[in-house]
Motif scaffolding. Structure first.
Motif, PDB file in Angstrom:
ATOM      1  N   UNK A  41       0.821  -1.220   0.000  1.00  0.00           N
ATOM      2  CA  UNK A  41       0.000   0.000   0.000  1.00  0.00           C
ATOM      3  C   UNK A  41       0.851   1.264   0.000  1.00  0.00           C
ATOM      4  N   UNK A  42       2.170   1.102   0.031  1.00  0.00           N
ATOM      5  CA  UNK A  42       3.092   2.247   0.085  1.00  0.00           C
ATOM      6  C   UNK A  42       3.908   2.307  -1.208  1.00  0.00           C
ATOM      7  N   UNK A  63       9.197  -7.842  -2.052  1.00  0.00           N
ATOM      8  CA  UNK A  63      10.021  -7.510  -3.216  1.00  0.00           C
ATOM      9  C   UNK A  63       9.540  -8.260  -4.459  1.00  0.00           C
ATOM     10  N   UNK A  64       9.204  -9.535  -4.292  1.00  0.00           N
ATOM     11  CA  UNK A  64       8.708 -10.314  -5.425  1.00  0.00           C
ATOM     12  C   UNK A  64       7.385  -9.734  -5.926  1.00  0.00           C
ATOM     13  N   UNK A  65       6.523  -9.387  -5.005  1.00  0.00           N
ATOM     14  CA  UNK A  65       5.215  -8.821  -5.353  1.00  0.00           C
ATOM     15  C   UNK A  65       5.371  -7.474  -6.070  1.00  0.00           C
ATOM     16  N   UNK A  66       6.341  -6.667  -5.624  1.00  0.00           N
ATOM     17  CA  UNK A  66       6.545  -5.327  -6.183  1.00  0.00           C
ATOM     18  C   UNK A  66       7.495  -5.312  -7.384  1.00  0.00           C
ATOM     19  N   UNK A  67       8.121  -6.456  -7.680  1.00  0.00           N
ATOM     20  CA  UNK A  67       9.074  -6.509  -8.784  1.00  0.00           C
ATOM     21  C   UNK A  67      10.358  -5.747  -8.498  1.00  0.00           C
ATOM     22  N   UNK A  68      10.766  -5.726  -7.224  1.00  0.00           N
ATOM     23  CA  UNK A  68      11.983  -5.016  -6.824  1.00  0.00           C
ATOM     24  C   UNK A  68      13.058  -6.001  -6.387  1.00  0.00           C
ATOM     25  N   UNK A  69      14.296  -5.640  -6.615  1.00  0.00           N
ATOM     26  CA  UNK A  69      15.418  -6.442  -6.136  1.00  0.00           C
ATOM     27  C   UNK A  69      15.625  -6.171  -4.656  1.00  0.00           C
ATOM     28  N   UNK A  70      16.147  -7.164  -3.947  1.00  0.00           N
ATOM     29  CA  UNK A  70      16.529  -6.987  -2.549  1.00  0.00           C
ATOM     30  C   UNK A  70      18.038  -6.773  -2.515  1.00  0.00           C
ATOM     31  N   UNK A  71      18.444  -5.580  -2.128  1.00  0.00           N
ATOM     32  CA  UNK A  71      19.857  -5.255  -1.984  1.00  0.00           C
ATOM     33  C   UNK A  71      20.262  -5.567  -0.545  1.00  0.00           C
ATOM     34  N   UNK A  72      21.438  -6.121  -0.356  1.00  0.00           N
ATOM     35  CA  UNK A  72      21.927  -6.468   0.980  1.00  0.00           C
ATOM     36  C   UNK A  72      23.007  -5.488   1.403  1.00  0.00           C
ATOM     37  N   UNK A  73      22.983  -5.125   2.684  1.00  0.00           N
ATOM     38  CA  UNK A  73      23.978  -4.201   3.212  1.00  0.00           C
ATOM     39  C   UNK A  73      24.362  -4.661   4.616  1.00  0.00           C
ATOM     40  N   UNK A 127      20.138   8.505  -2.193  1.00  0.00           N
ATOM     41  CA  UNK A 127      20.173   7.681  -3.393  1.00  0.00           C
ATOM     42  C   UNK A 127      19.127   7.998  -4.440  1.00  0.00           C
ATOM     43  N   UNK A 128      18.328   9.034  -4.225  1.00  0.00           N
ATOM     44  CA  UNK A 128      17.335   9.416  -5.222  1.00  0.00           C
ATOM     45  C   UNK A 128      16.084   8.562  -5.198  1.00  0.00           C
ATOM     46  N   UNK A 129      15.849   7.842  -4.110  1.00  0.00           N
ATOM     47  CA  UNK A 129      14.668   6.990  -3.999  1.00  0.00           C
ATOM     48  C   UNK A 129      13.502   7.794  -3.421  1.00  0.00           C
ATOM     49  N   UNK A 130      12.301   7.474  -3.875  1.00  0.00           N
ATOM     50  CA  UNK A 130      11.114   8.141  -3.349  1.00  0.00           C
ATOM     51  C   UNK A 130      10.789   7.687  -1.941  1.00  0.00           C
ATOM     52  N   UNK A 131      10.729   6.366  -1.756  1.00  0.00           N
ATOM     53  CA  UNK A 131      10.457   5.794  -0.441  1.00  0.00           C
ATOM     54  C   UNK A 131      11.204   4.465  -0.314  1.00  0.00           C
ATOM     55  N   UNK A 132      12.413   4.510   0.202  1.00  0.00           N
ATOM     56  CA  UNK A 132      13.151   3.261   0.418  1.00  0.00           C
ATOM     57  C   UNK A 132      12.682   2.566   1.691  1.00  0.00           C
ATOM     58  N   UNK A 133      12.873   1.256   1.724  1.00  0.00           N
ATOM     59  CA  UNK A 133      12.603   0.465   2.921  1.00  0.00           C
ATOM     60  C   UNK A 133      13.882  -0.284   3.282  1.00  0.00           C
ATOM     61  N   UNK A 134      14.221  -0.259   4.583  1.00  0.00           N
ATOM     62  CA  UNK A 134      15.405  -0.956   5.088  1.00  0.00           C
ATOM     63  C   UNK A 134      14.956  -1.959   6.139  1.00  0.00           C
ATOM     64  N   UNK A 178       7.233   7.306  13.351  1.00  0.00           N
ATOM     65  CA  UNK A 178       5.898   6.839  13.708  1.00  0.00           C
ATOM     66  C   UNK A 178       5.844   5.335  13.456  1.00  0.00           C
ATOM     67  N   UNK A 179       5.344   4.606  14.443  1.00  0.00           N
ATOM     68  CA  UNK A 179       5.127   3.177  14.254  1.00  0.00           C
ATOM     69  C   UNK A 179       3.867   3.048  13.393  1.00  0.00           C
ATOM     70  N   UNK A 180       4.023   2.418  12.224  1.00  0.00           N
ATOM     71  CA  UNK A 180       2.883   2.351  11.311  1.00  0.00           C
ATOM     72  C   UNK A 180       2.314   0.942  11.180  1.00  0.00           C
ATOM     73  N   UNK A 181       2.999  -0.053  11.698  1.00  0.00           N
ATOM     74  CA  UNK A 181       2.467  -1.417  11.650  1.00  0.00           C
ATOM     75  C   UNK A 181       3.279  -2.291  12.586  1.00  0.00           C
TER      76      UNK A 181
END
Length: 183
Positions: A41-42, A63-73, A127-134, A178-181
């Motif tokens: 939803x985000x 990531x699979x649902x959104x078609x995004x790669x999972x980057x590891x750090x 990094x120029x991302x709109x909304x990254x998730x870590x 803010x805790x959102x979930x």
């Protein structure tokens, strides 16, 4: 006025252990699927996770649902309290909130975690991302939140769930969260 910078910080789902290679438990796998539905939803456009198996597995369904790669750090891994591990690790966590420079033999201080933590988060934000998730771990997440709000301490760390999702924003008043979930 500078634009608001935002990111989502996620604590991993329930795991079968504390080792770096510990996979998600069955409950954790169900939680990861529920988390994927919530995160969908985000407008997330970049995914990075701790290199620990439980963090990677937490975000893979989304990531699979959104078609995004999972980057590891590796900078997102959990705080090493001591090496070898100590039996009274909860006391060490508590004491670390009171003294961010506390370093047990072979371990990292909270200040060490804070420095590497903000370094990786700043890299994400720049990094120029709109909304990254870590995706990270409980003590790591708590150290970051404590740096924003000194009242976020040991009791709040204990109240974290697996998983847990916090939205962090930087605006005119500095950083807020803010805790959102939560599970």
């Amino acid at each position: 006025m500078a634009p608001v910078r935002r990111l989502l910080l996620v604590r991993h789902c329930a795991a079968s252990g504390q080792q770096p290679d510990a996979p998600l438990s069955e409950d954790g796998q169900r939680q990861a699927r529920a988390l994927a539905r919530f995160l969908s939803r985000h407008p997330i456009d970049y995914v990075v996770a701790s290199s620990y198996t439980r963090a990677r597995q937490t975000i893979e369904p989304f990531a699979a649902r959104a078609g995004l790669a999972v980057h590891l750090d590796d900078r997102l891994v959990e705080q090493t309290l001591a090496a070898p591990p100590v039996p009274n690790w909860r006391e060490a966590v508590r004491d670390g909130f009171a003294d961010p420079d506390l370093r047990l033999p072979g371990g990292e201080s909270g200040r060490d975690v804070l420095q590497r933590g903000w370094a990786v988060l700043e890299d994400l934000l720049e990094g120029g991302h709109g909304l990254p998730v870590a995706v990270t771990h409980g003590k790591f997440l708590s150290v970051i939140l404590n740096s924003i709000d000194a009242d976020f301490g040991y009791a709040q760390w204990q109240s974290l769930s697996n998983p847990d999702v916090f939205a962090l924003s930087e605006g005119g008043a500095g950083w807020t969260y803010e805790r959102i979930w939560s599970a």
